[in-house]
Design an enzyme around this catalytic site. Structure first.
Site, PDB file in Angstrom:
ATOM      1  N   GLU A 297       7.688  33.032  64.079  1.00 23.64           N
ATOM      2  CA  GLU A 297       6.466  32.268  63.807  1.00 23.64           C
ATOM      3  C   GLU A 297       5.457  33.127  63.055  1.00 23.64           C
ATOM      4  O   GLU A 297       4.722  32.629  62.197  1.00 23.64           O
ATOM      5  CB  GLU A 297       5.871  31.734  65.107  1.00 23.64           C
ATOM      6  N   TYR A 382      18.127  26.685  57.973  1.00 26.53           N
ATOM      7  CA  TYR A 382      17.730  27.932  58.628  1.00 26.53           C
ATOM      8  C   TYR A 382      18.721  29.058  58.314  1.00 26.53           C
ATOM      9  O   TYR A 382      18.404  30.023  57.634  1.00 26.53           O
ATOM     10  CB  TYR A 382      17.661  27.745  60.150  1.00 26.53           C
TER      11      TYR A 382
END
Length: 604
Positions: A297, A382
Site C-alpha cells: 500500500e 497483479y
C-alpha cells in the site's frame, strides 16, 4: 502458454472509461467540497457536494455518476435551481445524472443522501466491533463504489482535490483520505483537506471508536483501542519502508503515511487511500510475516496514486509495478531471502490461476470493458504484471532499470495513463536506450500475449529446497512430526501446503493437523491455504473452524476461494448454511460479488 497476439484488440476505444458515464473529456470535475452528516440510525450520509469543473469543450450538460443515490436538488453556488434528470444505465454502473449547466457555470451544488444499500459503505453495529460499545462506518470506493456515497464523475481519469466537513455523533472519530488531526474536536465536526489531485476511487472515510499512536515521525495507526498496541508493534517498521521507497522513487509526496486497521469485514488486504491506507486486521500475525501488504500500500503512493490507471482495463499499471516495488521494499527492510520467498509464492499463485482462467483473460490489460470492473482484480493484473516488471529489471540491469522507474514516475506524476500510453513511453525510452536488450515484439508479447511468454522461466529460491525435501518425505510415508521444519517461516508453510498433491488421504490430513495445528491457525494466510486443501479432500473435521473463519473474516482474497472450494467439493448444504450466517458481516461490495459467484439468493 502464449499467443501470437502482439497488438491490442481494436474493437473498443482504449482511451474510453467504459465504467463511467461522465463526460470528462468535455466538462471535467477537478475539485469537490463535501459537507455531510453521518447518521448511524438511518445508515446514511446526507448533505451537499459542490463540484468544480473545467470546460474543455462547449457543452451545456455536466454528466456525473451515481448508484443508489438520492439527489434532493441541484443548484448553482447562489442557490438557484438547475434542471437535471436521472437515467438508469445498468446495475453495475448505476445511474447517470445529467445537469443543465448552460455555457457559463463552472460549479454546481448537489444536495443528496445515500441509501443504506450503498455498496461503497459498510455500517457496523456496536456488536460487530471489537469494543462492542459504539457503531462503525467505513468506505471502500475502489473500483467504482465512490458513486454510491458521493455524486461525482467516478472515473480514475477525473482526478480531484477536495475539502470536507463531516459531522458525526459525539464520541466517534472521523478520518478520511486526507490530512487527519489526532486531536478529537469537542463538537463532533471534523474538517479535512486534500490539496493534491487523486483518482475518485481513493476517496475514503471511516467513523468509529478510533485511537491513534505514532509509528514514526510521519506515520501512525488509527484503530479501535483494543487493537492499537498489537497493530503498532506489527507495523513498527513503516518509517524504514518509507525511507527505502523514497530512495528508489523519490520523495514521498503526500506528507503523512497513516494507516487505519479496520474491522475484519474489510474486503481487501489493504487499500492505498492517500495519507490513510486502509488495512485488514488479518495482517496482524504477531511475527511481521504478513507486513508486505503495508509495503504494497505504501508503494502505491508512487505507482497508483501518483501515476494512475486511466481505466480499469489498465489496472495492471497500478498493481504490477506496485507488486514489484513491494518486493524491492521487502528486500531492503527484511532481506533477500524474504523477498525471494514472497516472489516465488506470488509466481505460484499466478501458475494456479493460469490453469483455471480462460486464455482471453490472461493478458495484462483486463478484459472488462463491458463487464464488472471487479473482475480486473486477478493474478494477471497483479502477478503476471509484476513478473513483467521483474523481467524489465533483469533485462536492463537493476541500476538502469531504477533510472527508468524514477523517470517514469516523475514523467507521469499526478496523471492517469492507459496501457498504450505506457507502451509509447517504453518505445521512446527503454527501446531506444536499451534496444539490444528488449524488442518491441517481446514488449507486446508480455503486455498483450495470453499466459506467460514461452521464454519466461519464473523465480525460484533455494530456501524452498528444505520444504521440497520434507514434502517428498511426507508423501513417501514419513510421519508429519518427524519432518524437519527448522527455521521455517510462514512462506515455507504456504509453499508446503500449495505443493501438496490434489488428493491427500484422510489419515495424512489428520497427521498434518495433529502435528502442526493448521486448523484454527493464527496466521490467516496459512489457515486459508490449509482449509482449501482440507475442503478439497472432504476433511470434515475442519468444518466448524472453517465456519468460524468465514464468519470472522471478510477479506475477499480468503473468502472467495474457500466458498468456491466448498462448492466444487459438493458441500452444498454446508455452503448455504455458512454463507447465510457469514453474509451479514461482509462488506456490501463483497456480498454482491458472492451472491453472483455462488448463485445464491441472499437471506434477509
Amino acid at each position: 502458454m502464449t499467443s501470437n497476439l502482439n497488438t491490442p484488440i481494436a474493437d473498443f476505444d482504449v482511451h474510453r472509461d467504459y465504467h463511467s458515464s461522465a463526460n470528462t473529456d468535455a466538462l471535467c470535475v477537478h475539485h469537490v467540497d463535501i459537507n455531510i452528516n453521518v447518521d448511524f440510525i438511518a445508515q446514511q450520509l446526507s448533505g451537499t457536494v459542490t463540484l468544480f469543473f473545467n470546460r474543455k469543450q462547449t457543452q451545456s450538460v455536466l454528466i456525473i455518476d451515481g448508484r443508489d443515490l438520492f439527489i434532493d436538488n441541484i443548484t448553482d453556488l447562489h442557490g438557484q435551481p438547475l434542471a437535471y434528470e436521472c437515467e438508469d444505465v445498468n446495475p453495475i454502473l448505476g445511474q447517470r445524472w445529467l445537469i443543465n449547466v448552460g455555457l457559463l457555470i463552472t460549479q454546481v451544488v448537489v444536495h443528496y443522501h445515500t441509501s443504506p444499500k450503498a455498496q461503497g459503505l459498510q455500517w457496523l453495529s456496536a456488536e460487530q466491533t471489537l469494543g462492542k460499545q459504539l457503531p462503525y462506518l467505513f468506505s471502500q470506493s475502489q473500483p467504482i463504489n465512490a458513486r454510491s456515497w458521493l455524486p461525482l464523475q467516478d472515473s480514475p481519469k477525473a482526478r480531484v482535490t477536495f475539502n470536507a466537513t463531516v459531522k458525526a455523533p459525539l464520541g466517534l472519530r472521523v478520518v478520511m483520505s486526507a490530512n487527519n488531526n489526532p486531536v478529537m474536536p469537542e463538537d463532533g465536526i471534523f474538517t479535512f483537506s486534500m490539496d493534491k489531485p487523486i483518482p475518485t476511487h481513493l476517496l475514503a472515510i471511516a467513523v468509529g471508536d478510533l485511537a491513534f499512536k505514532a509509528t514514526g515521525p510521519r506515520s501512525g495507526i488509527y484503530t479501535e483501542p483494543g487493537m492499537l498496541e498489537a497493530a503498532v508493534n506489527e507495523f513498527e517498521d513503516t518509517e524504514s519502508m518509507i525511507q527505502v521507497a523514497e530512495s528508489l522513487l523519490g520523495p514521498y509526496a503526500w506528507g503523512r503515511y497513516d494507516m487505519i486497521v479496520l474491522p475484519p469485514s474489510f474486503p481487501f488486504g489493504g487499500m492505498e487511500n492517500p495519507m490513510l491506507a486502509f488495512m485488514t486486521p488479518t495482517l496482524i500475525a504477531g511475527d511481521k510475516s504478513l507486513v508486505s501488504t503495508v509495503a504494497h500500500e505504501l508503494a502505491h503512493s508512487w505507482t497508483g496514486n501518483l501515476v494512475s490507471n486511466a481505466t480499469w482495463r489498465d489496472l495492471w499499471l497500478n498493481e504490477g509495478f506496485t507488486t514489484y516495488f513491494t518486493n524491492r521494499i521487502v528486500e531492503a527492510v527484511y532481506g533477500t531471502e524474504q523477498a525471494e520467498l514472497e516472489w516465488v509464492i506470488e509466481f505460484g499463485r499466478l501458475q494456479e490461476e493460469i490453469q483455471s482462467m480462460p486464455l482471453v483473460e490472461q493478458t495484462l490489460p483486463a478484459n472488462v470493458q463491458h463487464r464488472d470492473p471487479n473482475l480486473a482484480f486477478n493474478r494477471f493484473t497483479y502477478d503476471k504484471a509484476s513478473m513483467f516488471v521483474h523481467e524489465l529489471e533483469s533485462r536492463l540491469g537493476r541500476a538502469a532499470f531504477d533510472v527508468f522507474l524514477l523517470q517514469y514516475v516523475n514523467h507521469f506524476a499526478f496523471t492517469a495513463i492507459t496501457t498504450e500510453t505506457f507502451i509509447d513511453y517504453a518505445k521512446q525510452t527503454i527501446l531506444v536506450e536499451h534496444g539490444d536488450k528488449l524488442s518491441v515484439d517481446e514488449l507486446n508479447e508480455w503486455v498483450y500475449g495470453q499466459g506467460l511468454p514461452a521464454w519466461y522461466e519464473g523465480p525460484r529460491s533455494t530456501s524452498f529446497d528444505k520444504v521440497d525435501f520434507a514434502l517428498a518425505q511426507f508423501i513417501s510415508g514419513t510421519a508429519a512430526n518427524q519432518l524437519s521444519i527448522t527455521q521455517w517461516r510462514a512462506h515455507h508453510w504456504q509453499y508446503f501446503l500449495s505443493k501438496l498433491p490434489l488428493i491427500v488421504s484422510q489419515a495424512m490430513l489428520l497427521d498434518l493437523d495433529e502435528a502442526f495445528n493448521f486448523t484454527g491457525h493464527h496466521n490467516a494466510e496459512i489457515a486459508c491455504d490449509w482449509y482449501r486443501v482440507a475442503v478439497r479432500n472432504l476433511f470434515d473435521p475442519v468444518l466448524p473452524a472453517l465456519t468460524e473463519y468465514l464468519c470472522k473474516i471478510g477479506r475477499g482474497k480468503f473468502v472467495r476461494p474457500l466458498f468456491i472450494e466448498l462448492q466444487i467439493a459438493g458441500y452444498h448444504q454446508e455452503l448455504k448454511a455458512i454463507y447465510a450466517q457469514a453474509r451479514p458481516g461482509y462488506h456490501p461490495s463483497l456480498q454482491v460479488q458472492l451472491d453472483t459467484l455462488l448463485q445464491l439468493e441472499p437471506s434477509h
